[in-house]
Design a protein around this motif. Structure first.
Motif, PDB file in Angstrom:
ATOM      1  N   VAL A   1     -28.291  58.825   9.700  1.00  0.00           N
ATOM      2  CA  VAL A   1     -27.113  58.990  10.559  1.00  0.00           C
ATOM      3  C   VAL A   1     -25.990  59.628   9.742  1.00  0.00           C
ATOM      4  CG1 VAL A   1     -25.424  57.819  12.018  1.00  0.00           C
ATOM      5  CG2 VAL A   1     -27.786  56.970  11.905  1.00  0.00           C
ATOM      6  N   PRO A   2     -25.340  60.682  10.267  1.00  0.00           N
ATOM      7  CA  PRO A   2     -24.263  61.343   9.514  1.00  0.00           C
ATOM      8  C   PRO A   2     -23.132  60.380   9.151  1.00  0.00           C
ATOM      9  CG  PRO A   2     -24.908  62.652  11.416  1.00  0.00           C
ATOM     10  CD  PRO A   2     -25.608  61.328  11.554  1.00  0.00           C
ATOM     11  N   VAL A   3     -22.581  60.575   7.965  1.00  0.00           N
ATOM     12  CA  VAL A   3     -21.522  59.694   7.479  1.00  0.00           C
ATOM     13  C   VAL A   3     -20.329  59.681   8.424  1.00  0.00           C
ATOM     14  CG1 VAL A   3     -19.827  59.350   5.638  1.00  0.00           C
ATOM     15  CG2 VAL A   3     -22.189  59.892   5.054  1.00  0.00           C
ATOM     16  N   PHE A   4     -19.948  60.852   8.970  1.00  0.00           N
ATOM     17  CA  PHE A   4     -18.759  60.907   9.834  1.00  0.00           C
ATOM     18  C   PHE A   4     -18.958  60.052  11.087  1.00  0.00           C
ATOM     19  CE2 PHE A   4     -21.238  64.124  12.044  1.00  0.00           C
ATOM     20  CZ  PHE A   4     -20.857  63.980  13.371  1.00  0.00           C
ATOM     21  N   LEU A   5     -20.194  59.990  11.591  1.00  0.00           N
ATOM     22  CA  LEU A   5     -20.469  59.205  12.789  1.00  0.00           C
ATOM     23  C   LEU A   5     -20.393  57.705  12.479  1.00  0.00           C
ATOM     24  CD1 LEU A   5     -21.175  59.655  15.754  1.00  0.00           C
ATOM     25  CD2 LEU A   5     -23.600  59.509  15.137  1.00  0.00           C
ATOM     26  N   ILE A   6     -20.917  57.310  11.332  1.00  0.00           N
ATOM     27  CA  ILE A   6     -20.837  55.912  10.921  1.00  0.00           C
ATOM     28  C   ILE A   6     -19.385  55.498  10.717  1.00  0.00           C
ATOM     29  CG2 ILE A   6     -21.362  54.315   9.020  1.00  0.00           C
ATOM     30  CD1 ILE A   6     -24.035  55.789   8.716  1.00  0.00           C
ATOM     31  N   LYS A   7     -18.621  56.397  10.073  1.00  0.00           N
ATOM     32  CA  LYS A   7     -17.204  56.095   9.819  1.00  0.00           C
ATOM     33  C   LYS A   7     -16.439  55.923  11.132  1.00  0.00           C
ATOM     34  CE  LYS A   7     -13.162  57.858   7.307  1.00  0.00           C
ATOM     35  NZ  LYS A   7     -12.821  56.592   6.671  1.00  0.00           N
ATOM     36  N   TRP A   8     -16.746  56.768  12.116  1.00  0.00           N
ATOM     37  CA  TRP A   8     -16.026  56.707  13.397  1.00  0.00           C
ATOM     38  C   TRP A   8     -16.448  55.494  14.213  1.00  0.00           C
ATOM     39  CZ3 TRP A   8     -17.446  57.413  18.681  1.00  0.00           C
ATOM     40  CH2 TRP A   8     -16.356  57.535  19.545  1.00  0.00           C
ATOM     41  N   LEU A   9     -17.743  55.169  14.164  1.00  0.00           N
ATOM     42  CA  LEU A   9     -18.265  54.126  15.043  1.00  0.00           C
ATOM     43  C   LEU A   9     -18.102  52.716  14.487  1.00  0.00           C
ATOM     44  CD1 LEU A   9     -21.561  55.664  16.488  1.00  0.00           C
ATOM     45  CD2 LEU A   9     -19.500  55.051  17.752  1.00  0.00           C
ATOM     46  N   ILE A  10     -18.481  52.499  13.219  1.00  0.00           N
ATOM     47  CA  ILE A  10     -18.576  51.108  12.755  1.00  0.00           C
ATOM     48  C   ILE A  10     -17.914  50.796  11.425  1.00  0.00           C
ATOM     49  CG2 ILE A  10     -20.696  50.657  14.050  1.00  0.00           C
ATOM     50  CD1 ILE A  10     -22.248  51.003  11.442  1.00  0.00           C
TER      51      ILE A  10
ATOM     52  N   CYS B   1     -15.579  47.760   6.725  1.00  0.00           N
ATOM     53  CA  CYS B   1     -15.103  48.312   5.457  1.00  0.00           C
ATOM     54  C   CYS B   1     -13.607  48.585   5.521  1.00  0.00           C
ATOM     55  CB  CYS B   1     -15.850  49.600   5.109  1.00  0.00           C
ATOM     56  SG  CYS B   1     -17.623  49.365   4.867  1.00  0.00           S
ATOM     57  N   GLY B   2     -12.953  48.480   4.371  1.00  0.00           N
ATOM     58  CA  GLY B   2     -11.508  48.642   4.319  1.00  0.00           C
ATOM     59  C   GLY B   2     -11.036  50.079   4.331  1.00  0.00           C
TER      60      GLY B   2
ATOM     61  N   PRO C   1     -17.324  57.277   1.001  1.00  0.00           N
ATOM     62  CA  PRO C   1     -18.101  57.100   2.227  1.00  0.00           C
ATOM     63  C   PRO C   1     -19.590  56.871   2.011  1.00  0.00           C
ATOM     64  CG  PRO C   1     -16.500  58.856   2.523  1.00  0.00           C
ATOM     65  CD  PRO C   1     -16.429  58.457   1.081  1.00  0.00           C
ATOM     66  N   LEU C   2     -20.203  57.610   1.077  1.00  0.00           N
ATOM     67  CA  LEU C   2     -21.634  57.431   0.852  1.00  0.00           C
ATOM     68  C   LEU C   2     -21.939  56.041   0.312  1.00  0.00           C
ATOM     69  CD1 LEU C   2     -22.795  60.888  -0.596  1.00  0.00           C
ATOM     70  CD2 LEU C   2     -23.437  59.864   1.594  1.00  0.00           C
ATOM     71  N   GLU C   3     -21.055  55.523  -0.540  1.00  0.00           N
ATOM     72  CA  GLU C   3     -21.270  54.190  -1.097  1.00  0.00           C
ATOM     73  C   GLU C   3     -21.056  53.109  -0.043  1.00  0.00           C
ATOM     74  OE1 GLU C   3     -22.468  53.397  -3.959  1.00  0.00           O
ATOM     75  OE2 GLU C   3     -22.378  55.321  -5.005  1.00  0.00           O
ATOM     76  N   THR C   4     -20.042  53.272   0.808  1.00  0.00           N
ATOM     77  CA  THR C   4     -19.833  52.274   1.858  1.00  0.00           C
ATOM     78  C   THR C   4     -20.964  52.332   2.884  1.00  0.00           C
ATOM     79  OG1 THR C   4     -18.344  53.809   3.029  1.00  0.00           O
ATOM     80  CG2 THR C   4     -17.329  52.164   1.626  1.00  0.00           C
ATOM     81  N   LYS C   5     -21.542  53.515   3.075  1.00  0.00           N
ATOM     82  CA  LYS C   5     -22.721  53.608   3.939  1.00  0.00           C
ATOM     83  C   LYS C   5     -23.870  52.803   3.343  1.00  0.00           C
ATOM     84  CE  LYS C   5     -25.998  56.840   6.055  1.00  0.00           C
ATOM     85  NZ  LYS C   5     -26.435  58.253   6.200  1.00  0.00           N
ATOM     86  N   ASP C   6     -24.067  52.911   2.033  1.00  0.00           N
ATOM     87  CA  ASP C   6     -25.095  52.114   1.357  1.00  0.00           C
ATOM     88  C   ASP C   6     -24.803  50.625   1.517  1.00  0.00           C
ATOM     89  OD1 ASP C   6     -26.431  54.369   0.565  1.00  0.00           O
ATOM     90  OD2 ASP C   6     -25.694  54.337  -1.509  1.00  0.00           O
ATOM     91  N   TYR C   7     -23.520  50.254   1.415  1.00  0.00           N
ATOM     92  CA  TYR C   7     -23.132  48.858   1.596  1.00  0.00           C
ATOM     93  C   TYR C   7     -23.507  48.378   2.994  1.00  0.00           C
ATOM     94  CZ  TYR C   7     -20.086  44.934   2.774  1.00  0.00           C
ATOM     95  OH  TYR C   7     -19.608  43.729   3.222  1.00  0.00           O
ATOM     96  N   LEU C   8     -23.197  49.179   4.016  1.00  0.00           N
ATOM     97  CA  LEU C   8     -23.507  48.791   5.390  1.00  0.00           C
ATOM     98  C   LEU C   8     -25.016  48.633   5.590  1.00  0.00           C
ATOM     99  CD1 LEU C   8     -20.949  51.056   7.278  1.00  0.00           C
ATOM    100  CD2 LEU C   8     -20.880  48.569   7.091  1.00  0.00           C
ATOM    101  N   LEU C   9     -25.786  49.506   4.973  1.00  0.00           N
ATOM    102  CA  LEU C   9     -27.242  49.375   5.068  1.00  0.00           C
ATOM    103  C   LEU C   9     -27.710  48.083   4.416  1.00  0.00           C
ATOM    104  CD1 LEU C   9     -29.992  50.492   5.850  1.00  0.00           C
ATOM    105  CD2 LEU C   9     -30.010  51.816   3.709  1.00  0.00           C
ATOM    106  N   ARG C  10     -27.126  47.744   3.263  1.00  0.00           N
ATOM    107  CA  ARG C  10     -27.500  46.493   2.597  1.00  0.00           C
ATOM    108  C   ARG C  10     -27.137  45.292   3.457  1.00  0.00           C
ATOM    109  NH1 ARG C  10     -25.323  49.110  -1.822  1.00  0.00           N
ATOM    110  NH2 ARG C  10     -23.457  47.799  -1.874  1.00  0.00           N
ATOM    111  N   ARG C  11     -26.009  45.375   4.154  1.00  0.00           N
ATOM    112  CA  ARG C  11     -25.619  44.279   5.044  1.00  0.00           C
ATOM    113  C   ARG C  11     -26.636  44.123   6.164  1.00  0.00           C
ATOM    114  NH1 ARG C  11     -22.993  42.880   1.668  1.00  0.00           N
ATOM    115  NH2 ARG C  11     -24.644  41.353   1.821  1.00  0.00           N
TER     116      ARG C  11
END
Length: 479
Positions: A107-116, A121-122, A440-450
């Protein structure tokens, strides 16, 4: 009586020897009633012989039910409700959750950032994290435990350790400090504002962290060990200096202003983490200081956790420093290779162990105040019963310093119904949220780990129940 074998009569009297199947930690997984082998190779003695079930009357059980999400959801914007609705849809059942986990990396990072991302994440930078802190204050959550999400537990990313140290220190000055000072300047009681915390992940603060922690006492690894200690000390020294500086300005303050928090690692690395914590405690939590500057993490789903903490207590008392504690149930249930040997045999056993330990620590703080060897406690849990146990214990008579050094915490975006209930219905002020932030890429990894580590918790707390609660909140708003 030792902490390992002590079954808290007060926890039973108050009715919180929890048998809930809700989230095991902040940061852990909701599991079925028996989640590891019933016949582990290592016997569990932390819960003694008292039966877990049938400890409460039916009326007490009813009173202890976690609060509905509807009232909290009514406070959210349409965009936030839409984002939560998306979470509800992908967590309807195990199939949709597993599919989401598989698709998530694409999933593109921009979509994850906009949606969830905003839910959990702070932000990407200090400015966004400050705004997150301001929004939390509007909800009655005075402070945060910040965690820069860059980490490398497997030692394969070749991350810039110096950058992480500098950015972490920067976040203290540019996020936590203004967030706290603004509140202190207007507070009726400076002790009503919870401390600001910085989470330090050992796996992000040295190259090849697994080997360094595994060989923490090995002479051949002394140089790498010292690098890890120095990096943790660099951040904690900033915290310590700020605490001493602000204590002169606000002498009535009885809790830290800021706290460095050493996060836990997997079991095979945790012995090295314990040694690291001791070194930092000795340096930054002397008995002579009225407040501590460093806390460590204990995972109480481990069978040896209560005994380990008892040993730490005796050592700290003997050597003249204070412990600082963040107590969680546990974070690595899916990835521990020997979990049947090291983790409590049942969910109920973890609950009893957790509630026993927090009761012991809180009672000690209430009885001894600033003289307690337990200098500070964060009850880091999504479990409503554990949070209510801590809240009710703090309502009893005891040292004000002890009360101010107990803080409740949950992950940002999780257990918000619990957080809302504690603040709205029980007047809790000593509450924080764990706020991950970073690139953003690191917070995406964090969300996946969650999703991977907390998937069962996400599904239990969300899915169809969340969708129903959102619908009810929308109709309640329009009524």
């Amino acid at each position: 009586m030792s902490l390992r074998t002590r079954v808290s009569l007060k926890a039973v009297r108050l009715g919180y020897a929890s048998t809930s199947l809700r989230s095991m930690m902040y940061g852990s997984t909701v599991l079925s009633r028996t989640y590891v082998s019933q016949t582990p190779s290592q016997n569990n003695t932390a819960v003694g012989t008292m039966p877990v079930m049938n400890m409460r009357s039916s009326s007490s059980l009813e009173e202890d039910q976690p609060p509905s999400s509807v009232n909290y959801l009514k406070t959210l914007s349409k965009k936030e409700l839409f984002s939560l609705g998306m979470i509800g849809c992908v967590t309807l059942n195990k199939f949709t959750l597993d599919l989401a986990i598989k698709v998530f990396p694409f999933v593109p990072v921009f979509l994850i950032k906009w949606l969830i991302s905003a839910l959990y994440c702070g932000g990407d930078n200090p400015k966004e994290v400050r705004e997150c802190g301001e929004n939390l204050q509007k909800r009655g959550i005075s402070n945060m435990m910040l965690s820069l999400t860059i980490e490398d537990s497997e030692g394969v990313k070749n991350i810039d350790i110096n950058y992480i140290v500098k950015e972490t220190i920067k976040s203290v000055h540019e996020v936590l400090k203004p967030n706290l000072l603004k509140q202190l300047e207007t507070a009726v009681d400076v002790n009503d504002v919870a401390p600001g915390y910085i989470a330090l992940k050992p796996s992000a603060l040295v190259a090849n962290p697994s080997e360094v922690l595994l060989n923490f006492k090995n002479e051949a690894w002394m140089a790498q060990r010292e690098e890890l200690i120095n990096n943790c000390s660099a951040v904690t020294q900033v915290i310590y200096d700020l605490n001493q500086e602000l204590l002169k300005k606000y002498p009535s303050r009885q809790a830290p202003f800021f706290v460095a928090t050493i996060d836990a690692e997997k079991y095979d690395l945790q012995m090295g983490v314990y040694e690291l914590q001791r070194i930092l405690f000795e340096k930054f939590n002397p008995q002579s200081s009225p407040i501590v500057s460093c806390i460590g993490t204990w995972q109480l789903y481990l069978t040896d956790s209560a005994q380990e903490l008892q040993t730490e207590y005796e050592r700290a008392k003997k050597e003249g420093y204070k412990l600082g504690l963040k107590l969680v149930r546990g974070a690595y249930i899916h990835s521990e290779p020997n979990r049947d040997a090291i983790i409590q045999p049942t969910k109920e056993a973890s609950d009893v162990n957790y509630n026993n330990v927090i009761t012991t620590v809180i009672e000690d703080l209430l009885a001894k105040g600033s003289k307690s060897t337990y200098g500070h406690l964060v009850v880091a849990s999504h479990n409503y019963h554990s949070q209510m146990l801590a809240t009710k214990l703090l309502e009893e008579k005891g040292s004000a310093a002890g009360k101010h050094n107990v803080v409740l915490g949950q992950l940002l975006g999780m257990a918000d119904n619990v957080t809302y209930d504690l603040i709205t219905n029980h007047g809790v002020k000593n509450i924080i949220k764990y706020v991950p932030w970073g690139p953003p890429l690191e917070t995406k990894d964090y969300l996946l780990r969650r999703l991977q580590e907390n998937g069962d918790a996400v599904r239990a707390d969300n899915g169809l129940p969340l969708l129903k609660s959102i619908a009810k909140s929308i109709f309640a708003k329009s009524a």
